[in-house]
Design a protein around this motif. Structure first.
Motif, PDB file in Angstrom:
ATOM      1  N   LYS A  51       0.824  -1.209   0.000  1.00 31.89           N
ATOM      2  CA  LYS A  51       0.000   0.000   0.000  1.00 31.89           C
ATOM      3  C   LYS A  51       0.861   1.264   0.000  1.00 31.89           C
ATOM      4  N   GLY A  52       2.160   1.139  -0.169  1.00 37.13           N
ATOM      5  CA  GLY A  52       3.035   2.302  -0.103  1.00 37.13           C
ATOM      6  C   GLY A  52       3.387   2.597   1.334  1.00 37.13           C
ATOM      7  N   LYS A  53       4.176   3.611   1.524  1.00 37.33           N
ATOM      8  CA  LYS A  53       4.571   3.969   2.873  1.00 37.33           C
ATOM      9  C   LYS A  53       3.490   4.858   3.486  1.00 37.33           C
ATOM     10  N   ASN A  54       2.946   4.406   4.586  1.00 41.66           N
ATOM     11  CA  ASN A  54       1.891   5.163   5.258  1.00 41.66           C
ATOM     12  C   ASN A  54       2.499   6.074   6.309  1.00 41.66           C
ATOM     13  N   ARG A  55       2.216   7.354   6.184  1.00 40.79           N
ATOM     14  CA  ARG A  55       2.678   8.316   7.190  1.00 40.79           C
ATOM     15  C   ARG A  55       1.670   8.367   8.320  1.00 40.79           C
ATOM     16  N   ASP A  56       2.169   8.656   9.507  1.00 38.43           N
ATOM     17  CA  ASP A  56       1.266   8.827  10.645  1.00 38.43           C
ATOM     18  C   ASP A  56       0.499  10.127  10.463  1.00 38.43           C
ATOM     19  N   LYS A  57      -0.805  10.051  10.663  1.00 36.35           N
ATOM     20  CA  LYS A  57      -1.650  11.226  10.503  1.00 36.35           C
ATOM     21  C   LYS A  57      -1.437  12.132  11.708  1.00 36.35           C
ATOM     22  N   VAL A  58      -0.998  13.369  11.437  1.00 35.61           N
ATOM     23  CA  VAL A  58      -0.789  14.306  12.539  1.00 35.61           C
ATOM     24  C   VAL A  58      -2.118  14.967  12.883  1.00 35.61           C
ATOM     25  N   ASP A  59      -2.317  15.195  14.172  1.00 39.44           N
ATOM     26  CA  ASP A  59      -3.567  15.783  14.634  1.00 39.44           C
ATOM     27  C   ASP A  59      -3.267  17.182  15.142  1.00 39.44           C
ATOM     28  N   ASN A  60      -3.026  18.122  14.213  1.00 39.52           N
ATOM     29  CA  ASN A  60      -2.720  19.497  14.600  1.00 39.52           C
ATOM     30  C   ASN A  60      -4.006  20.233  14.956  1.00 39.52           C
ATOM     31  N   LYS A  61      -3.884  21.104  15.916  1.00 42.05           N
ATOM     32  CA  LYS A  61      -5.048  21.846  16.414  1.00 42.05           C
ATOM     33  C   LYS A  61      -5.420  22.978  15.463  1.00 42.05           C
ATOM     34  N   VAL A  62      -6.711  23.290  15.397  1.00 39.98           N
ATOM     35  CA  VAL A  62      -7.181  24.395  14.562  1.00 39.98           C
ATOM     36  C   VAL A  62      -7.447  25.647  15.399  1.00 39.98           C
ATOM     37  N   LEU A  63      -7.421  25.486  16.714  1.00 39.84           N
ATOM     38  CA  LEU A  63      -7.541  26.634  17.625  1.00 39.84           C
ATOM     39  C   LEU A  63      -6.417  26.551  18.645  1.00 39.84           C
ATOM     40  N   MET A  64      -5.849  27.691  19.001  1.00 45.00           N
ATOM     41  CA  MET A  64      -4.747  27.705  19.960  1.00 45.00           C
ATOM     42  C   MET A  64      -5.272  27.656  21.383  1.00 45.00           C
ATOM     43  N   THR A  65      -4.569  26.891  22.195  1.00 46.30           N
ATOM     44  CA  THR A  65      -4.861  26.922  23.626  1.00 46.30           C
ATOM     45  C   THR A  65      -4.104  28.102  24.233  1.00 46.30           C
ATOM     46  N   LYS A  66      -4.409  28.398  25.475  1.00 51.89           N
ATOM     47  CA  LYS A  66      -3.745  29.516  26.152  1.00 51.89           C
ATOM     48  C   LYS A  66      -2.243  29.253  26.260  1.00 51.89           C
ATOM     49  N   GLU A  67      -1.899  27.994  26.545  1.00 51.16           N
ATOM     50  CA  GLU A  67      -0.486  27.612  26.677  1.00 51.16           C
ATOM     51  C   GLU A  67       0.245  27.755  25.333  1.00 51.16           C
ATOM     52  N   GLN A  68      -0.397  27.360  24.229  1.00 50.48           N
ATOM     53  CA  GLN A  68       0.220  27.502  22.906  1.00 50.48           C
ATOM     54  C   GLN A  68       0.393  28.979  22.546  1.00 50.48           C
ATOM     55  N   HIS A  69      -0.576  29.799  22.921  1.00 49.87           N
ATOM     56  CA  HIS A  69      -0.496  31.240  22.633  1.00 49.87           C
ATOM     57  C   HIS A  69       0.673  31.882  23.386  1.00 49.87           C
ATOM     58  N   GLU A  70       0.870  31.457  24.644  1.00 52.50           N
ATOM     59  CA  GLU A  70       1.994  31.972  25.427  1.00 52.50           C
ATOM     60  C   GLU A  70       3.323  31.518  24.832  1.00 52.50           C
ATOM     61  N   ARG A  71       3.380  30.279  24.391  1.00 50.74           N
ATOM     62  CA  ARG A  71       4.607  29.771  23.762  1.00 50.74           C
ATOM     63  C   ARG A  71       4.884  30.501  22.455  1.00 50.74           C
ATOM     64  N   LEU A  72       3.820  30.843  21.710  1.00 56.49           N
ATOM     65  CA  LEU A  72       3.988  31.585  20.457  1.00 56.49           C
ATOM     66  C   LEU A  72       4.670  32.923  20.733  1.00 56.49           C
ATOM     67  N   HIS A  73       4.227  33.630  21.774  1.00 57.37           N
ATOM     68  CA  HIS A  73       4.774  34.954  22.067  1.00 57.37           C
ATOM     69  C   HIS A  73       6.122  34.905  22.787  1.00 57.37           C
ATOM     70  N   SER A  74       6.453  33.741  23.398  1.00 54.35           N
ATOM     71  CA  SER A  74       7.733  33.675  24.109  1.00 54.35           C
ATOM     72  C   SER A  74       8.832  33.005  23.284  1.00 54.35           C
ATOM     73  N   GLU A  75       8.532  31.867  22.632  1.00 53.69           N
ATOM     74  CA  GLU A  75       9.562  31.089  21.940  1.00 53.69           C
ATOM     75  C   GLU A  75       9.804  31.535  20.503  1.00 53.69           C
ATOM     76  N   VAL A  76       8.734  31.811  19.752  1.00 56.27           N
ATOM     77  CA  VAL A  76       8.880  32.091  18.318  1.00 56.27           C
ATOM     78  C   VAL A  76       9.712  33.348  18.048  1.00 56.27           C
ATOM     79  N   PRO A  77       9.543  34.463  18.789  1.00 52.98           N
ATOM     80  CA  PRO A  77      10.382  35.634  18.500  1.00 52.98           C
ATOM     81  C   PRO A  77      11.869  35.431  18.776  1.00 52.98           C
ATOM     82  N   LYS A  78      12.240  34.350  19.479  1.00 50.53           N
ATOM     83  CA  LYS A  78      13.648  34.071  19.760  1.00 50.53           C
ATOM     84  C   LYS A  78      14.295  33.181  18.707  1.00 50.53           C
TER      85      LYS A  78
END
Length: 131
Positions: A51-78
């Protein structure tokens, strides 16, 4: 068979009918025997196609949690190199949400645009003079 002699040389000639003989005739199977042989034997299992090589289906979020929003503002600008795919991997959000978040960070002045093309957006951290 005909033998001819000419001055000590003998020539032999054989007729074609005597050279070639037909093999004995093989008894042909009846229809019932053929059907029974087809049903009984054969190759067994059919070949299973890969059947070919099957990749694992990633389950990315469509809405940010509060923790993800804080990480966005703290980690990404660095980060030195900021792309949509890097944010998707780091925060486990989908691509549309990552594009929107990077656009907002650029408007706030936390990150700086390096290259904006139709297919790729590259940002870097906003380096100030006092660093």
């Amino acid at each position: 068979q005909i033998n001819l002699s000419f001055g000590g040389v003998t020539l032999c000639h054989r007729s074609r009918e005597t050279e070639f003989t037909m093999p004995p005739k093989v008894q042909q199977k009846s229809k019932e025997q053929k059907i029974a042989a087809a049903m009984a034997g054969g190759k067994g299992r059919k070949k299973k196609w890969s059947k070919g090589k099957n990749r694992d289906k990633v389950d990315n979020k469509v809405l940010m949690t509060k923790e993800q929003h804080e990480r966005l503002h703290s980690e990404v600008p660095k980060m030195k190199l900021i792309t949509v795919s890097a944010v998707v991997e780091k925060l486990k959000v989908n691509g549309g949400l990552a594009r929107r978040a990077l656009r907002e960070l650029a408007e706030e002045g936390k990150i700086r645009e390096v290259l904006i093309s139709r297919s790729q957006r590259i940002y870097t951290r906003n380096v100030t003079e006092d660093e």
